[in-house]
Design a protein around this motif. Structure first.
Motif, PDB file in Angstrom:
ATOM      1  N   GLN A  27     -68.587  17.307  17.898  1.00  0.00           N
ATOM      2  CA  GLN A  27     -67.650  16.896  18.945  1.00  0.00           C
ATOM      3  C   GLN A  27     -67.687  17.875  20.112  1.00  0.00           C
ATOM      4  N   GLY A  28     -67.875  17.339  21.307  1.00  0.00           N
ATOM      5  CA  GLY A  28     -67.906  18.173  22.508  1.00  0.00           C
ATOM      6  C   GLY A  28     -69.271  18.748  22.846  1.00  0.00           C
ATOM      7  N   SER A  29     -70.268  18.547  21.974  1.00  0.00           N
ATOM      8  CA  SER A  29     -71.610  19.072  22.255  1.00  0.00           C
ATOM      9  C   SER A  29     -72.486  17.976  22.855  1.00  0.00           C
ATOM     10  N   SER A  30     -73.608  18.375  23.422  1.00  0.00           N
ATOM     11  CA  SER A  30     -74.521  17.399  24.025  1.00  0.00           C
ATOM     12  C   SER A  30     -75.736  17.138  23.138  1.00  0.00           C
ATOM     13  N   TYR A  31     -75.660  17.572  21.879  1.00  0.00           N
ATOM     14  CA  TYR A  31     -76.787  17.412  20.971  1.00  0.00           C
ATOM     15  C   TYR A  31     -76.915  15.975  20.481  1.00  0.00           C
ATOM     16  N   HIS A  32     -78.155  15.543  20.365  1.00  0.00           N
ATOM     17  CA  HIS A  32     -78.480  14.235  19.792  1.00  0.00           C
ATOM     18  C   HIS A  32     -78.964  14.463  18.362  1.00  0.00           C
ATOM     19  N   ASP A 186     -72.147  22.932   3.005  1.00  0.00           N
ATOM     20  CA  ASP A 186     -71.364  24.092   3.422  1.00  0.00           C
ATOM     21  C   ASP A 186     -71.993  24.852   4.582  1.00  0.00           C
ATOM     22  N   ALA A 187     -73.147  24.390   5.074  1.00  0.00           N
ATOM     23  CA  ALA A 187     -73.755  25.018   6.261  1.00  0.00           C
ATOM     24  C   ALA A 187     -73.259  24.379   7.554  1.00  0.00           C
ATOM     25  N   LEU A 188     -72.399  23.364   7.464  1.00  0.00           N
ATOM     26  CA  LEU A 188     -71.937  22.696   8.680  1.00  0.00           C
ATOM     27  C   LEU A 188     -71.184  23.631   9.633  1.00  0.00           C
ATOM     28  N   PRO A 189     -70.326  24.544   9.146  1.00  0.00           N
ATOM     29  CA  PRO A 189     -69.698  25.485  10.095  1.00  0.00           C
ATOM     30  C   PRO A 189     -70.734  26.373  10.802  1.00  0.00           C
ATOM     31  N   MET A 190     -71.777  26.743  10.076  1.00  0.00           N
ATOM     32  CA  MET A 190     -72.861  27.541  10.666  1.00  0.00           C
ATOM     33  C   MET A 190     -73.596  26.727  11.729  1.00  0.00           C
ATOM     34  N   LEU A 191     -73.811  25.438  11.430  1.00  0.00           N
ATOM     35  CA  LEU A 191     -74.450  24.541  12.395  1.00  0.00           C
ATOM     36  C   LEU A 191     -73.602  24.431  13.656  1.00  0.00           C
ATOM     37  N   LYS A 192     -72.308  24.296  13.473  1.00  0.00           N
ATOM     38  CA  LYS A 192     -71.404  24.188  14.624  1.00  0.00           C
ATOM     39  C   LYS A 192     -71.480  25.437  15.495  1.00  0.00           C
ATOM     40  N   GLN A 193     -71.477  26.588  14.860  1.00  0.00           N
ATOM     41  CA  GLN A 193     -71.552  27.840  15.621  1.00  0.00           C
ATOM     42  C   GLN A 193     -72.890  27.940  16.355  1.00  0.00           C
ATOM     43  N   LEU A 194     -73.954  27.554  15.690  1.00  0.00           N
ATOM     44  CA  LEU A 194     -75.277  27.637  16.300  1.00  0.00           C
ATOM     45  C   LEU A 194     -75.382  26.781  17.541  1.00  0.00           C
ATOM     46  N   ILE A 195     -74.888  25.545  17.473  1.00  0.00           N
ATOM     47  CA  ILE A 195     -75.019  24.668  18.639  1.00  0.00           C
ATOM     48  C   ILE A 195     -74.068  25.099  19.755  1.00  0.00           C
ATOM     49  N   GLN A 196     -72.935  25.685  19.401  1.00  0.00           N
ATOM     50  CA  GLN A 196     -72.030  26.201  20.431  1.00  0.00           C
ATOM     51  C   GLN A 196     -72.666  27.356  21.188  1.00  0.00           C
ATOM     52  N   GLU A 197     -73.409  28.195  20.461  1.00  0.00           N
ATOM     53  CA  GLU A 197     -74.085  29.327  21.081  1.00  0.00           C
ATOM     54  C   GLU A 197     -75.226  28.869  21.975  1.00  0.00           C
ATOM     55  N   GLU A 198     -75.830  27.717  21.623  1.00  0.00           N
ATOM     56  CA  GLU A 198     -76.988  27.225  22.375  1.00  0.00           C
ATOM     57  C   GLU A 198     -76.586  26.392  23.594  1.00  0.00           C
ATOM     58  N   GLU A 199     -75.345  25.913  23.625  1.00  0.00           N
ATOM     59  CA  GLU A 199     -74.916  25.037  24.729  1.00  0.00           C
ATOM     60  C   GLU A 199     -74.890  25.784  26.070  1.00  0.00           C
TER      61      GLU A 199
END
Length: 199
Positions: A27-32, A186-199
């Motif tokens: 939510q809120g990211s531009s990732y496809h 359980d890696a979903l929070p890590m995924l969220k952080q990663l994409i937030q850092e890349e945005e």
């Protein structure tokens, strides 16, 4: 647009639960998201891993754990199918018959995941498979590159499985972002952080 390669097998309850949570994570990211079905057994074989479902105590734990997790996330429709494990290759091939560019859309993935993980019935029952094809009729009609039963369809499933192996995937669900592989529900929070850092 940046993309997340989401590798999964319909036989995996953890992949189903991750699929259901992904929209909130993104939510809120531009990732496809590129939804890519694979053959989990093929990945295990390639990586020299014993399938968890072949170990009775582990299989029992996965069942209890995922039922609890589904309740925790408010998914009251989640039920284990009558028969598990089962051969999910046919379901993955059906999904890819709905594909245009080698990945499937979210509607197709959700329809098949719910076919397996809602209601508790046998996912390979002929009557239920026929009903599933009816549900996907519009997708099947629009997609002609990988028809069900064709060599192109079979080769695509093999290619996606090999793509996952080459990316370091050893189980599902798995996510590959900018060459980085993350594994597990359980890696979903890590995924969220990663994409937030890349945005």
């Amino acid at each position: 647009m940046k993309s997340i390669q989401f590798f999964f097998d319909f036989v995996s309850p953890y992949a189903y639960l991750a699929f259901q949570r992904l929209p909130k994570v993104l939510q809120g990211s531009s990732y496809h998201v590129a939804y890519k079905p694979v053959v989990l057994g093929g990945i295990f074989k390639e990586q020299g891993i014993t399938a968890p479902a072949s170990i009775p105590v582990k299989h029992d734990w996965i069942r209890r754990h995922t039922l609890w997790l589904a309740e925790e996330q408010g998914d009251h429709a989640f039920r284990w199918p009558d028969i598990h494990p089962f051969n999910s290759v046919g379901l993955s091939r059906l999904a890819l018959a709905c594909s245009v560019h080698g990945s499937i859309n979210r509607f197709t993935a959700q329809t098949i995941f719910e076919h397996v993980w809602h209601g508790g019935a046998d996912p390979l029952s002929p009557a239920r498979l026929q009903a599933l094809e009816v549900q996907l009729q519009a997708q099947l009609a629009q997609s002609t590159a990988y028809p069900l039963g064709s060599d192109a369809n079979k080769l695509l499933l093999r290619a996606l499985t090999q793509e996952a192996v080459d990316a370091g995937v050893f189980g599902v669900p798995a996510y590959v972002v900018d060459g980085q592989m993350l594994w597990g529900l359980d890696a979903l929070p890590m995924l969220k952080q990663l994409i937030q850092e890349e945005e």
